[in-house]
Design a protein around this motif. Sequence first.
Motif, PDB file in Angstrom:
ATOM      1  N   ASN A 195       0.910  -1.169  -0.050  1.00 40.31           N
ATOM      2  CA  ASN A 195       0.140  -0.112   0.041  1.00 40.31           C
ATOM      3  C   ASN A 195       1.000   1.416   0.003  1.00 40.31           C
ATOM      4  OD1 ASN A 195      -2.288  -1.419  -0.090  1.00 40.31           O
ATOM      5  ND2 ASN A 195      -2.726  -1.569   2.303  1.00 40.31           N
ATOM      6  N   GLN A 196       1.932   1.219   0.556  1.00 38.73           N
ATOM      7  CA  GLN A 196       2.923   2.303   0.781  1.00 38.73           C
ATOM      8  C   GLN A 196       3.376   2.649  -0.717  1.00 38.73           C
ATOM      9  OE1 GLN A 196       5.565   1.283   3.918  1.00 38.73           O
ATOM     10  NE2 GLN A 196       4.655   2.726   5.385  1.00 38.73           N
ATOM     11  N   LYS A 197       3.805   1.660  -1.286  1.00 36.09           N
ATOM     12  CA  LYS A 197       4.452   1.728  -2.381  1.00 36.09           C
ATOM     13  C   LYS A 197       3.421   2.182  -3.600  1.00 36.09           C
ATOM     14  CE  LYS A 197       5.102  -1.866  -4.844  1.00 36.09           C
ATOM     15  NZ  LYS A 197       5.566  -3.515  -5.209  1.00 36.09           N
ATOM     16  N   LEU A 198       2.038   1.955  -3.371  1.00 38.50           N
ATOM     17  CA  LEU A 198       0.775   2.367  -4.159  1.00 38.50           C
ATOM     18  C   LEU A 198       0.745   3.842  -3.913  1.00 38.50           C
ATOM     19  CD1 LEU A 198      -1.248   1.749  -6.328  1.00 38.50           C
ATOM     20  CD2 LEU A 198      -2.940   0.945  -4.499  1.00 38.50           C
ATOM     21  N   PHE A 199       0.497   4.098  -2.896  1.00 36.88           N
ATOM     22  CA  PHE A 199       0.061   5.684  -2.647  1.00 36.88           C
ATOM     23  C   PHE A 199       1.055   6.561  -2.464  1.00 36.88           C
ATOM     24  CE2 PHE A 199      -3.789   2.642  -0.984  1.00 36.88           C
ATOM     25  CZ  PHE A 199      -4.580   3.518  -1.617  1.00 36.88           C
ATOM     26  N   LYS A 200       2.237   6.024  -2.295  1.00 40.08           N
ATOM     27  CA  LYS A 200       3.524   7.038  -2.032  1.00 40.08           C
ATOM     28  C   LYS A 200       4.231   7.149  -3.160  1.00 40.08           C
ATOM     29  CE  LYS A 200       3.384   7.092   3.102  1.00 40.08           C
ATOM     30  NZ  LYS A 200       4.105   7.164   4.279  1.00 40.08           N
ATOM     31  N   VAL A 201       4.378   6.106  -3.989  1.00 45.50           N
ATOM     32  CA  VAL A 201       5.110   6.205  -5.120  1.00 45.50           C
ATOM     33  C   VAL A 201       4.558   6.024  -6.542  1.00 45.50           C
ATOM     34  CG1 VAL A 201       7.196   4.832  -6.231  1.00 45.50           C
ATOM     35  CG2 VAL A 201       6.894   5.156  -3.851  1.00 45.50           C
ATOM     36  N   GLN A 202       3.565   5.074  -6.589  1.00 45.30           N
ATOM     37  CA  GLN A 202       3.106   4.693  -7.910  1.00 45.30           C
ATOM     38  C   GLN A 202       1.796   5.575  -8.198  1.00 45.30           C
ATOM     39  OE1 GLN A 202       2.248   0.543  -7.078  1.00 45.30           O
ATOM     40  NE2 GLN A 202       3.536  -0.036  -8.984  1.00 45.30           N
ATOM     41  N   LEU A 203       1.160   5.985  -7.520  1.00 48.90           N
ATOM     42  CA  LEU A 203       0.041   6.856  -7.924  1.00 48.90           C
ATOM     43  C   LEU A 203       0.770   8.269  -7.842  1.00 48.90           C
ATOM     44  CD1 LEU A 203      -2.875   5.654  -5.666  1.00 48.90           C
ATOM     45  CD2 LEU A 203      -2.601   5.457  -8.385  1.00 48.90           C
ATOM     46  N   PRO A 204       1.301   8.962  -6.948  1.00 46.75           N
ATOM     47  CA  PRO A 204       1.824   9.981  -7.222  1.00 46.75           C
ATOM     48  C   PRO A 204       2.543  10.348  -8.544  1.00 46.75           C
ATOM     49  CG  PRO A 204       2.406   9.489  -5.168  1.00 46.75           C
ATOM     50  CD  PRO A 204       1.754   8.443  -5.753  1.00 46.75           C
ATOM     51  N   MET A 205       3.404   9.295  -8.959  1.00 47.86           N
ATOM     52  CA  MET A 205       4.133   9.488 -10.407  1.00 47.86           C
ATOM     53  C   MET A 205       3.090   9.153 -11.538  1.00 47.86           C
ATOM     54  SD  MET A 205       7.839   7.759  -9.609  1.00 47.86           S
ATOM     55  CE  MET A 205       8.465   8.624 -11.045  1.00 47.86           C
ATOM     56  N   ALA A 206       2.048   8.480 -11.282  1.00 52.18           N
ATOM     57  CA  ALA A 206       1.064   8.401 -12.335  1.00 52.18           C
ATOM     58  C   ALA A 206       0.004   9.389 -12.438  1.00 52.18           C
ATOM     59  CB  ALA A 206       0.389   7.015 -12.278  1.00 52.18           C
ATOM     60  N   LYS A 207       0.000  10.395 -11.762  1.00 54.49           N
ATOM     61  CA  LYS A 207      -1.103  11.224 -11.689  1.00 54.49           C
ATOM     62  C   LYS A 207      -1.255  12.123 -12.838  1.00 54.49           C
ATOM     63  CE  LYS A 207      -1.072  12.493  -6.834  1.00 54.49           C
ATOM     64  NZ  LYS A 207      -0.931  13.554  -5.543  1.00 54.49           N
ATOM     65  N   THR A 208      -0.403  12.574 -13.562  1.00 47.75           N
ATOM     66  CA  THR A 208      -0.514  13.058 -14.847  1.00 47.75           C
ATOM     67  C   THR A 208      -1.195  12.246 -15.981  1.00 47.75           C
ATOM     68  OG1 THR A 208       1.667  14.279 -14.425  1.00 47.75           O
ATOM     69  CG2 THR A 208       0.729  14.341 -16.725  1.00 47.75           C
ATOM     70  N   THR A 209      -0.655  10.973 -16.149  1.00 45.42           N
ATOM     71  CA  THR A 209      -1.389  10.143 -16.913  1.00 45.42           C
ATOM     72  C   THR A 209      -2.793   9.743 -16.449  1.00 45.42           C
ATOM     73  OG1 THR A 209       0.575   9.194 -17.266  1.00 45.42           O
ATOM     74  CG2 THR A 209      -1.275   7.741 -17.944  1.00 45.42           C
ATOM     75  N   ILE A 210      -3.117   9.681 -15.015  1.00 46.10           N
ATOM     76  CA  ILE A 210      -4.464   9.389 -14.743  1.00 46.10           C
ATOM     77  C   ILE A 210      -5.433  10.471 -14.996  1.00 46.10           C
ATOM     78  CG2 ILE A 210      -5.895   9.006 -12.686  1.00 46.10           C
ATOM     79  CD1 ILE A 210      -3.500   7.247 -11.514  1.00 46.10           C
ATOM     80  N   MET A 211      -4.913  11.684 -14.743  1.00 49.98           N
ATOM     81  CA  MET A 211      -5.733  13.091 -15.171  1.00 49.98           C
ATOM     82  C   MET A 211      -5.800  13.199 -16.460  1.00 49.98           C
ATOM     83  SD  MET A 211      -6.476  14.362 -12.145  1.00 49.98           S
ATOM     84  CE  MET A 211      -7.326  15.779 -13.340  1.00 49.98           C
ATOM     85  N   ALA A 212      -5.088  12.683 -17.348  1.00 47.17           N
ATOM     86  CA  ALA A 212      -5.279  12.738 -18.692  1.00 47.17           C
ATOM     87  C   ALA A 212      -6.575  11.900 -19.152  1.00 47.17           C
ATOM     88  CB  ALA A 212      -4.185  12.194 -19.546  1.00 47.17           C
ATOM     89  N   GLY A 213      -6.477  10.599 -18.263  1.00 44.12           N
ATOM     90  CA  GLY A 213      -7.847   9.766 -18.498  1.00 44.12           C
ATOM     91  C   GLY A 213      -9.040  10.306 -18.131  1.00 44.12           C
ATOM     92  N   ILE A 214      -9.047  11.046 -16.907  1.00 42.62           N
ATOM     93  CA  ILE A 214     -10.242  11.704 -16.321  1.00 42.62           C
ATOM     94  C   ILE A 214     -10.474  12.843 -17.225  1.00 42.62           C
ATOM     95  CG2 ILE A 214     -10.920  12.995 -14.390  1.00 42.62           C
ATOM     96  CD1 ILE A 214      -9.073  11.372 -12.581  1.00 42.62           C
ATOM     97  N   ASN A 215      -9.813  13.496 -17.955  1.00 41.46           N
ATOM     98  CA  ASN A 215     -10.074  14.706 -18.908  1.00 41.46           C
ATOM     99  C   ASN A 215     -10.917  13.724 -20.023  1.00 41.46           C
ATOM    100  OD1 ASN A 215      -9.010  15.674 -21.785  1.00 41.46           O
ATOM    101  ND2 ASN A 215      -9.078  17.440 -20.176  1.00 41.46           N
ATOM    102  N   GLN A 216     -10.403  12.815 -20.447  1.00 41.25           N
ATOM    103  CA  GLN A 216     -10.972  12.123 -21.557  1.00 41.25           C
ATOM    104  C   GLN A 216     -12.379  11.785 -21.297  1.00 41.25           C
ATOM    105  OE1 GLN A 216      -9.953  11.881 -25.068  1.00 41.25           O
ATOM    106  NE2 GLN A 216      -8.655  13.615 -23.981  1.00 41.25           N
ATOM    107  N   THR A 217     -12.586  11.180 -20.052  1.00 40.51           N
ATOM    108  CA  THR A 217     -13.849  10.670 -19.497  1.00 40.51           C
ATOM    109  C   THR A 217     -14.882  11.860 -19.651  1.00 40.51           C
ATOM    110  OG1 THR A 217     -12.963   8.771 -18.254  1.00 40.51           O
ATOM    111  CG2 THR A 217     -14.787   9.723 -17.112  1.00 40.51           C
ATOM    112  N   ILE A 218     -14.495  13.092 -18.959  1.00 39.49           N
ATOM    113  CA  ILE A 218     -15.383  14.059 -18.820  1.00 39.49           C
ATOM    114  C   ILE A 218     -15.959  14.674 -20.055  1.00 39.49           C
ATOM    115  CG2 ILE A 218     -15.507  16.598 -18.023  1.00 39.49           C
ATOM    116  CD1 ILE A 218     -13.677  15.766 -15.706  1.00 39.49           C
TER     117      ILE A 218
END
Length: 279
Positions: A195-218
């Motif tokens: 969980n630490q690896k996910l929430f403190k490393v992977q998700l923060p570094m993937a935020k830009t890509t995730i936000m691009a997906g959210i943008n397309q969803t909206i």
Amino acid sequence: MNKITPLPLADWIDAFVSWLTQAEFIFGPLTDIVGYLISGFEWLFGIFPPWLLLLIMTGLTFWFAGRKIGLTVFVLLGLLLIWNLGYWEDMVLTLAIVLTAGLISIVIGVPVGIWMSRSPVVEGAVKPVLDFMQTMPAFVYLIPAVAFFGIGMVPGVVASVIFAMPPTIRFTNLGIRQVPTEIIEASEAFGSTGNQKLFKVQLPMAKTTIMAGINQTIMLALSMVVIASMIGADGLGTAVYFAVGRNDVGGGFEAGLAIVIVAIILDRLTQGIGASKRK
């Protein structure tokens, strides 16, 4: 020549849908939850007078979209135009539908994307479903939405969620998988839990890509507002739908222009939030 007997696929689907529609314990609470979300967004936008909501939306665009004066002026003039043309209430209803569909897509899509990134088996099972969701014509989603949820705003949101959710799932999976292996290994060397690896490393570094997906969803959810108006979803889509029925070119252009302005505002806001996360 022997005639090939067609499979009764339509009959099977009709029987399955009829069986599902009897499950009120499932669709009743879902209808209530989606209805509460729509009402909540309508109430949130309704507590502000139009001039104040206009200033708030302009200020948010200025703050998150890079403090660009030209874009801010465009948003201000665009919202003033929507207000002047008499589409303000329709715009608020459209925002409520889009934001509800976007919120549901994020709540479901991000965890599914995380699950896919952690399991190749899940990724292999979910990808064909996402392909099916993205290639199926948007009008087809109206049929089960009406069958399960009736007519109104709720089935419009449900159809929008099904149509718009795949980008959030795909980009979340992609963003997490693109995190460099060296960083993952370093976090594991320092004793990070899963969980630490996910929430403190992977998700923060993937935020830009995730936000691009959210943008397309909206954006996809917003593109469904006209189609959803065919099953009773109110908002700017209804104005366009009625204009088409009356062959009212001018009225349809006005409502369509209002949708374009809303789309630009939401697009720049979500892009700006993603850029601010990257910084």
